[in-house]
Design a protein around this motif. Structure first.
Motif, PDB file in Angstrom:
ATOM      1  N   SER A 293      11.362 -26.785  28.446  1.00  0.00           N
ATOM      2  CA  SER A 293      11.842 -27.374  29.693  1.00  0.00           C
ATOM      3  C   SER A 293      13.362 -27.214  29.800  1.00  0.00           C
ATOM      4  CB  SER A 293      11.407 -28.842  29.772  1.00  0.00           C
ATOM      5  OG  SER A 293      11.716 -29.402  31.024  1.00  0.00           O
ATOM      6  N   GLY A 294      14.077 -28.289  30.139  1.00  0.00           N
ATOM      7  CA  GLY A 294      15.518 -28.205  30.333  1.00  0.00           C
ATOM      8  C   GLY A 294      16.291 -27.821  29.091  1.00  0.00           C
ATOM      9  N   ALA A 295      15.685 -28.001  27.920  1.00  0.00           N
ATOM     10  CA  ALA A 295      16.361 -27.673  26.661  1.00  0.00           C
ATOM     11  C   ALA A 295      16.245 -26.209  26.295  1.00  0.00           C
ATOM     12  CB  ALA A 295      15.783 -28.525  25.529  1.00  0.00           C
ATOM     13  N   SER A 296      15.531 -25.407  27.083  1.00  0.00           N
ATOM     14  CA  SER A 296      15.221 -24.047  26.651  1.00  0.00           C
ATOM     15  C   SER A 296      16.456 -23.153  26.521  1.00  0.00           C
ATOM     16  CB  SER A 296      14.192 -23.401  27.585  1.00  0.00           C
ATOM     17  OG  SER A 296      14.732 -23.149  28.862  1.00  0.00           O
ATOM     18  N   LEU A 297      17.489 -23.377  27.330  1.00  0.00           N
ATOM     19  CA  LEU A 297      18.700 -22.565  27.189  1.00  0.00           C
ATOM     20  C   LEU A 297      19.414 -22.869  25.873  1.00  0.00           C
ATOM     21  CD1 LEU A 297      20.129 -22.543  30.833  1.00  0.00           C
ATOM     22  CD2 LEU A 297      18.588 -20.938  29.758  1.00  0.00           C
ATOM     23  N   PRO A 298      19.728 -24.145  25.575  1.00  0.00           N
ATOM     24  CA  PRO A 298      20.348 -24.414  24.274  1.00  0.00           C
ATOM     25  C   PRO A 298      19.464 -24.058  23.087  1.00  0.00           C
ATOM     26  CG  PRO A 298      20.170 -26.440  25.591  1.00  0.00           C
ATOM     27  CD  PRO A 298      19.746 -25.320  26.458  1.00  0.00           C
ATOM     28  N   VAL A 299      18.152 -24.271  23.188  1.00  0.00           N
ATOM     29  CA  VAL A 299      17.258 -23.902  22.089  1.00  0.00           C
ATOM     30  C   VAL A 299      17.327 -22.403  21.820  1.00  0.00           C
ATOM     31  CG1 VAL A 299      14.818 -23.652  21.457  1.00  0.00           C
ATOM     32  CG2 VAL A 299      15.677 -25.855  22.246  1.00  0.00           C
ATOM     33  N   THR A 300      17.325 -21.606  22.884  1.00  0.00           N
ATOM     34  CA  THR A 300      17.400 -20.153  22.725  1.00  0.00           C
ATOM     35  C   THR A 300      18.727 -19.734  22.101  1.00  0.00           C
ATOM     36  OG1 THR A 300      15.938 -19.833  24.623  1.00  0.00           O
ATOM     37  CG2 THR A 300      17.274 -17.952  23.964  1.00  0.00           C
ATOM     38  N   ILE A 301      19.800 -20.364  22.538  1.00  0.00           N
ATOM     39  CA  ILE A 301      21.109 -20.049  21.968  1.00  0.00           C
ATOM     40  C   ILE A 301      21.168 -20.450  20.494  1.00  0.00           C
ATOM     41  CG2 ILE A 301      23.563 -20.671  22.053  1.00  0.00           C
ATOM     42  CD1 ILE A 301      23.237 -20.855  25.130  1.00  0.00           C
ATOM     43  N   SER A 302      20.681 -21.637  20.178  1.00  0.00           N
ATOM     44  CA  SER A 302      20.710 -22.095  18.783  1.00  0.00           C
ATOM     45  C   SER A 302      19.824 -21.233  17.894  1.00  0.00           C
ATOM     46  CB  SER A 302      20.252 -23.556  18.701  1.00  0.00           C
ATOM     47  OG  SER A 302      21.159 -24.412  19.359  1.00  0.00           O
ATOM     48  N   ALA A 303      18.674 -20.812  18.410  1.00  0.00           N
ATOM     49  CA  ALA A 303      17.723 -20.051  17.603  1.00  0.00           C
ATOM     50  C   ALA A 303      18.100 -18.582  17.469  1.00  0.00           C
ATOM     51  CB  ALA A 303      16.325 -20.170  18.207  1.00  0.00           C
ATOM     52  N   ARG A 304      18.707 -18.006  18.497  1.00  0.00           N
ATOM     53  CA  ARG A 304      18.910 -16.559  18.503  1.00  0.00           C
ATOM     54  C   ARG A 304      20.374 -16.105  18.488  1.00  0.00           C
ATOM     55  NH1 ARG A 304      14.355 -17.041  16.948  1.00  0.00           N
ATOM     56  NH2 ARG A 304      12.490 -16.787  18.270  1.00  0.00           N
ATOM     57  N   LEU A 305      21.312 -16.961  18.917  1.00  0.00           N
ATOM     58  CA  LEU A 305      22.691 -16.496  19.078  1.00  0.00           C
ATOM     59  C   LEU A 305      23.718 -17.263  18.255  1.00  0.00           C
ATOM     60  CD1 LEU A 305      22.789 -15.981  22.972  1.00  0.00           C
ATOM     61  CD2 LEU A 305      22.314 -14.270  21.205  1.00  0.00           C
ATOM     62  N   HIS A 306      23.302 -18.268  17.480  1.00  0.00           N
ATOM     63  CA  HIS A 306      24.286 -19.133  16.815  1.00  0.00           C
ATOM     64  C   HIS A 306      25.240 -18.344  15.924  1.00  0.00           C
ATOM     65  CE1 HIS A 306      22.623 -19.098  12.692  1.00  0.00           C
ATOM     66  NE2 HIS A 306      21.494 -18.839  13.323  1.00  0.00           N
ATOM     67  N   ASP A 307      24.732 -17.335  15.212  1.00  0.00           N
ATOM     68  CA  ASP A 307      25.581 -16.559  14.307  1.00  0.00           C
ATOM     69  C   ASP A 307      26.479 -15.594  15.067  1.00  0.00           C
ATOM     70  OD1 ASP A 307      23.310 -15.175  15.125  1.00  0.00           O
ATOM     71  OD2 ASP A 307      23.259 -13.920  13.323  1.00  0.00           O
ATOM     72  N   LYS A 308      26.097 -15.223  16.289  1.00  0.00           N
ATOM     73  CA  LYS A 308      26.901 -14.302  17.090  1.00  0.00           C
ATOM     74  C   LYS A 308      27.994 -15.031  17.860  1.00  0.00           C
ATOM     75  CE  LYS A 308      23.012 -11.095  17.696  1.00  0.00           C
ATOM     76  NZ  LYS A 308      22.070 -11.867  16.842  1.00  0.00           N
ATOM     77  N   LEU A 309      27.722 -16.263  18.267  1.00  0.00           N
ATOM     78  CA  LEU A 309      28.667 -17.008  19.100  1.00  0.00           C
ATOM     79  C   LEU A 309      29.618 -17.877  18.301  1.00  0.00           C
ATOM     80  CD1 LEU A 309      26.326 -18.222  21.998  1.00  0.00           C
ATOM     81  CD2 LEU A 309      27.725 -16.162  21.912  1.00  0.00           C
ATOM     82  N   ASP A 310      29.219 -18.291  17.114  1.00  0.00           N
ATOM     83  CA  ASP A 310      30.005 -19.247  16.335  1.00  0.00           C
ATOM     84  C   ASP A 310      31.384 -18.672  16.002  1.00  0.00           C
ATOM     85  OD1 ASP A 310      29.494 -21.945  14.817  1.00  0.00           O
ATOM     86  OD2 ASP A 310      30.660 -20.689  13.443  1.00  0.00           O
ATOM     87  N   GLY A 311      32.419 -19.263  16.577  1.00  0.00           N
ATOM     88  CA  GLY A 311      33.784 -18.873  16.275  1.00  0.00           C
ATOM     89  C   GLY A 311      34.287 -17.621  16.964  1.00  0.00           C
TER      90      GLY A 311
END
Length: 345
Positions: A293-311
């Protein structure tokens, strides 16, 4: 069309938390439904979902995410000026879940805290709401907490999650661009028809029936009009994304990632192909986490992009769409933000 630009808002970080419990779409359904579920998995792309036990709410998950993010950001509790919760599954009808979380998190009494009832499009709408408060100058640091708990455990689509996003006032922050829209004429496409004041719960609403595939349904189940949802999503979302890119004077090539609401594989692939976006720029969390639901954008970012976006520095398109009907898109520049690994609780 509600196009707008907000200034002086820095995206400081994001964290997501899901339940420990994993339900497999095929293995954990009755044997008589397995062939139908296998076909469904091929079409919608959801192999497994995360589901809370009865005692756990989405706010319990969001609490875990918030504690972790505050620790990584090294923010002090007394610095938090606002807490906005976006959910359609609050802890109670009264009082607001945000106010309960204000106390549970140990935030000061001066913290603005309130709920917003919104589902699939909730992230860009919530981001705009909280960013507006920060851009106005009165709020310096704030938390946006978004999540939901599945209505029915046996539903093959929906999954549970709690997320938190940290925003802060910064004169050096790049602008955030928004396009937000609503069309209430389609409200019946995604609807829980009973339980509110229009039609309160009664004994007749607890009688369930089975369809030809053996799946349970009833008046107290979420009602989904599949063809209407497909038409809405694939016709409205591509031009909306194009519109906000044009408004921001940003080309698709300048966007590092396009993060869409995780509706189902058929819808999301149609949107991607219509926009002619390379598949590597469109992360998906559907297979492992379902539609949160509404959490799907942050869930996708946390699951798939956290290592790419962090810092690091990246430009993202964030697009949520669904219940309402409503749809919203934001273009966000992220730099030196914190993205912890996906949490479980």
């Amino acid at each position: 069309m509600a196009l707008s630009t907000l200034h002086n808002v820095r995206f400081a970080g994001m964290a997501s938390c899901v339940p420990h419990r994993i339900i497999d779409s095929v293995r954990d359904c009755p044997p008589s439904q397995r062939s139908e579920r296998e076909r469904l998995v091929r079409n919608i792309g959801i192999q497994s979902r995360r589901v809370c036990p009865e005692w756990q709410t989405f706010s319990d998950l969001a609490m875990v995410a918030a504690e972790k993010l505050l620790e990584e950001l090294q923010w002090q509790r007394e610095e938090i000026d606002a807490l906005v919760v976006i959910t359609q599954s609050p802890d109670y009808l009264i009082p607001s879940t945000a106010i309960i979380l204000q106390d549970r998190l140990g935030l000061p009494h001066s913290t603005i805290a309130f709920d917003v009832n919104l589902g699939c499009s909730g992230y860009p709408f919530g981001l705009h709401l909280l960013s507006s408060m920060i851009s106005a100058g009165g709020v310096k640091k704030a938390l946006l907490m978004i999540g939901d708990k599945s209505i029915k455990v046996k539903d093959p689509l929906f999954s549970d999650a709690g997320t938190v996003t940290a925003l802060e006032f910064s004169l050096n922050a790049p602008p955030i661009y928004f396009d937000l829209n609503s069309d209430g004429s389609g409200h019946r496409a995604i609807m829980l028809p009973v339980g509110g004041h229009r039609e309160p719960y009664g004994p007749q609403h607890h009688i369930s029936t089975r369809d030809e595939h053996g799946s349970l349904s009833g008046p107290d189940y979420l009602q989904l009009d599949g063809p209407a949802i497909l038409s809405f999503s694939t016709q409205r979302i591509p031009p909306a994304v194009e519109r906000v890119l044009q408004y921001a004077n940003v080309s698709k090539d300048e966007i590092d990632y396009f993060v869409f609401h995780q509706a189902n594989r058929m819808i999301n692939e149609t949107i991607r192909k219509k926009l002619q976006i390379p598949i590597e720029k469109v992360p998906s969390s559907l297979h492992d986490f379902g539609n949160t639901s509404g959490a799907s954008l942050p869930v996708t970012i946390s699951a798939r992009l956290h290592d790419k976006l962090d810092g690091s520095a990246h430009k993202l398109v964030l697009c949520g769409f669904g219940v309402g009907l409503s749809w919203g898109t934001a273009i966000v520049d992220i730099k030196d933000a914190k993205f912890p690994l996906m949490l479980e609780a």
